[in-house]
Design a protein around this motif. Structure first.
Motif, PDB file in Angstrom:
ATOM      1  N   CYS A  93      68.067  35.609   7.846  1.00 22.73           N
ATOM      2  CA  CYS A  93      68.142  35.016   9.193  1.00 22.73           C
ATOM      3  C   CYS A  93      66.824  34.349   9.570  1.00 22.73           C
ATOM      4  O   CYS A  93      66.816  33.253  10.157  1.00 22.73           O
ATOM      5  CB  CYS A  93      68.507  36.081  10.219  1.00 22.73           C
ATOM      6  N   MET A  94      65.706  34.987   9.228  1.00 23.21           N
ATOM      7  CA  MET A  94      64.403  34.372   9.487  1.00 23.21           C
ATOM      8  C   MET A  94      64.255  33.085   8.677  1.00 23.21           C
ATOM      9  O   MET A  94      63.741  32.067   9.175  1.00 23.21           O
ATOM     10  CB  MET A  94      63.275  35.343   9.134  1.00 23.21           C
ATOM     11  N   GLY A  95      64.721  33.120   7.439  1.00 24.98           N
ATOM     12  CA  GLY A  95      64.661  31.924   6.593  1.00 24.98           C
ATOM     13  C   GLY A  95      65.509  30.791   7.132  1.00 24.98           C
ATOM     14  O   GLY A  95      65.112  29.619   7.100  1.00 24.98           O
ATOM     15  N   LEU A  96      66.697  31.111   7.643  1.00 30.32           N
ATOM     16  CA  LEU A  96      67.565  30.082   8.225  1.00 30.32           C
ATOM     17  C   LEU A  96      66.942  29.496   9.494  1.00 30.32           C
ATOM     18  O   LEU A  96      67.055  28.291   9.752  1.00 30.32           O
ATOM     19  CB  LEU A  96      68.938  30.678   8.533  1.00 30.32           C
ATOM     20  N   ALA A  97      66.293  30.351  10.289  1.00 25.52           N
ATOM     21  CA  ALA A  97      65.612  29.862  11.487  1.00 25.52           C
ATOM     22  C   ALA A  97      64.507  28.876  11.110  1.00 25.52           C
ATOM     23  O   ALA A  97      64.343  27.826  11.742  1.00 25.52           O
ATOM     24  CB  ALA A  97      65.028  31.030  12.277  1.00 25.52           C
ATOM     25  N   MET A  98      63.752  29.194  10.065  1.00 23.67           N
ATOM     26  CA  MET A  98      62.731  28.283   9.585  1.00 23.67           C
ATOM     27  C   MET A  98      63.353  26.997   9.058  1.00 23.67           C
ATOM     28  O   MET A  98      62.860  25.887   9.284  1.00 23.67           O
ATOM     29  CB  MET A  98      61.904  28.952   8.483  1.00 23.67           C
ATOM     30  N   GLY A  99      64.482  27.141   8.374  1.00 26.19           N
ATOM     31  CA  GLY A  99      65.165  25.987   7.804  1.00 26.19           C
ATOM     32  C   GLY A  99      65.618  24.987   8.850  1.00 26.19           C
ATOM     33  O   GLY A  99      65.495  23.770   8.662  1.00 26.19           O
ATOM     34  N   THR A 100      66.143  25.479   9.970  1.00 27.47           N
ATOM     35  CA  THR A 100      66.603  24.565  11.014  1.00 27.47           C
ATOM     36  C   THR A 100      65.447  23.718  11.548  1.00 27.47           C
ATOM     37  O   THR A 100      65.642  22.540  11.888  1.00 27.47           O
ATOM     38  CB  THR A 100      67.233  25.337  12.185  1.00 27.47           C
ATOM     39  N   GLN A 101      64.259  24.292  11.598  1.00 24.05           N
ATOM     40  CA  GLN A 101      63.115  23.523  12.088  1.00 24.05           C
ATOM     41  C   GLN A 101      62.676  22.466  11.085  1.00 24.05           C
ATOM     42  O   GLN A 101      62.038  21.476  11.463  1.00 24.05           O
ATOM     43  CB  GLN A 101      61.962  24.468  12.435  1.00 24.05           C
TER      44      GLN A 101
END
Length: 435
Positions: free
Chosen positions: A333-341
């Motif tokens: 989930c943290m990785g996906l949050a970074m990915g969206t940015q």
């Protein structure tokens, strides 16, 4: 063999800009981002922490300060480089900046104290500050208006694919050698690979390039029929909304990317190998969002709407990370949050070209690059909050959710005008519009 070369020549006919410009700036960011963000992996190495005295109750604040001072230097120098590029051109500026940061990577590896290492990061930030303006200028000069999304995607792919590979490479180097070897390794790639590519392959404009024929030049300069507004980019309120969105995006992206490896190792008890896997996957998520946004921005012509959606997804993923029942799920989930940015960063650079002209693209990109200053504050504040919370990441993640919400609210104010402009573009040219 001759048939293969002939086919390759036919494929490149009319598309040489993708070889001579897109490829160099891909590797420019591939290695540049490892130089910039590889510190997130290196700062998990016990030898590095011990050698530079990163111990004690304020350890996390000290670690955060490394990225803070780098980012301040990086952000402020963006404005300086923006003016230099509009005057001197992107090619010479890129080569000069590459020499600066190659020298400072070597200086960082020779540092024997925390203070010496901080000085090397300040100079590195100054050298790398020209990256966004250089690419904004190249894209503005070399690509047709209707392929800007794909053109931006090529170098932004390097922006995220580099750290995805770099996390693995640096982990292997740290396991095999000492931490200093990582910096020598990165300096060598810049000196013997990236600098020659810029010097021999690129030129400031397609008109100056020896390999660009008249047909390809005509396509690059072909207008899409819509007249660009004559007012300065600084007079368009949407540019400043995008600028504010980039402030929030920088705060989110640097906060997550710099602390993610530490979060996985110290908060979620991941092994070094598992940490490397999740970290690399997170950068690949960012790459996926960049490529998707490049396609969708050109297809839908709705980049503001896409950015609004991405900020909302960031808040959702960060919230999910807090309540995730399993460490692996929290890490993803943290990785996906970074990915969206990563997607937001791509769209922001697309807006730079959209709201500026080839003559002002360097300044517009330099001013946008200044927003990275908030990323430095993010890394330091998160370290400071961790020290206050006894190592807990919870309060820091809540702070990131608030930043994502602010970005979402800002972009809402751009959607209506974007939709109106798209409707006007779709009206047949033989019909009159009465306003």
């Amino acid at each position: 063999m001759n048939m293969f070369l002939e086919r390759g020549s036919q494929m490149l006919k009319g598309n040489k800009r993708w070889l001579y410009i897109a490829v160099p700036i891909f590797f420019f960011w591939f290695f540049g981002q490892i130089d910039k963000l590889g510190i997130s992996v290196i700062q998990t190495d016990p030898g590095f922490l011990s050698d530079l005295g990163l111990t004690g109750a304020d350890k996390n604040a000290k670690i955060g300060l490394i990225t803070f001072i780098f980012t301040i230097s990086y952000a402020v120098s963006n404005i300086f480089w923006g003016f230099v590029i509009d005057k001197a051109g992107p090619r010479k500026t890129a080569v000069f900046g590459l020499f600066i940061w190659t020298a400072t990577m070597i200086a960082g590896s020779l540092a024997t104290s925390y203070e010496m290492f901080l000085i090397s990061r300040v100079i590195l930030g100054f050298g790398e500050g020209m990256m966004i303006p250089v690419c904004g200028k190249f894209i503005s000069n070399w690509f047709n208006q209707r392929e800007l999304g794909r053109a931006q995607s090529t170098w932004l792919a390097g922006n995220y694919f580099g750290p995805a590979c770099g996390a693995v490479i640096l982990t292997l180097v740290l396991a095999t050698f000492h931490w200093e070897a990582a910096f020598f390794f990165l300096a060598a790639f810049n000196l013997f690979f990236v600098i020659p590519m810029f010097w021999f392959l690129t030129r400031d404009t397609p008109e100056e390039h020896y390999a660009i024929d008249k047909e390809e030049l005509a396509y690059i300069r072909k207008s899409d029929g819509t007249e660009k507004p004559k007012k300065s980019f600084a007079q368009d309120y949407r540019y400043w909304i995008v600028w504010f969105g980039m402030l929030m995006s920088s705060f989110l992206f640097f906060g997550i990317s710099i602390w993610l490896p530490t979060y996985l190792v110290e908060a979620k008890s991941f092994s070094r190998e598992a940490m490397t896997g999740i970290t690399s996957l997170s950068w690949l998520f960012a790459l996926g969002f960049v490529l998707s946004c490049g396609f969708l921005a050109d297809k839908t012509r709705r980049p503001s709407l896409l950015a609004t959606i991405l900020f909302s997804l960031t808040a959702v993923f960060l919230t999910a990370a807090i309540f995730a029942p399993h460490p692996v799920l929290a890490g993803i989930c943290m990785g996906l949050a970074m990915g969206t940015q990563g997607g937001v960063f791509h769209l922001s650079n697309l807006f730079i070209v959209k709201f500026s002209t080839p003559e002002t693209a360097g300044r517009a990109a330099g001013l946008m690059g200044f927003t990275n200053i908030l990323g430095g504050f993010s890394s330091y504040i998160m370290g400071w909050m961790r020290d206050l919370a006894g190592g807990d990441f919870g309060p820091s993640i809540v702070m990131l959710i608030i930043a994502a919400s602010l970005g979402f609210i800002a972009y809402i104010f751009t959607i209506k005008k974007e939709a109106a402009e798209l409707r006007i573009e779709q009206i047949p040219p033989n019909r009159k519009v009465i306003v």
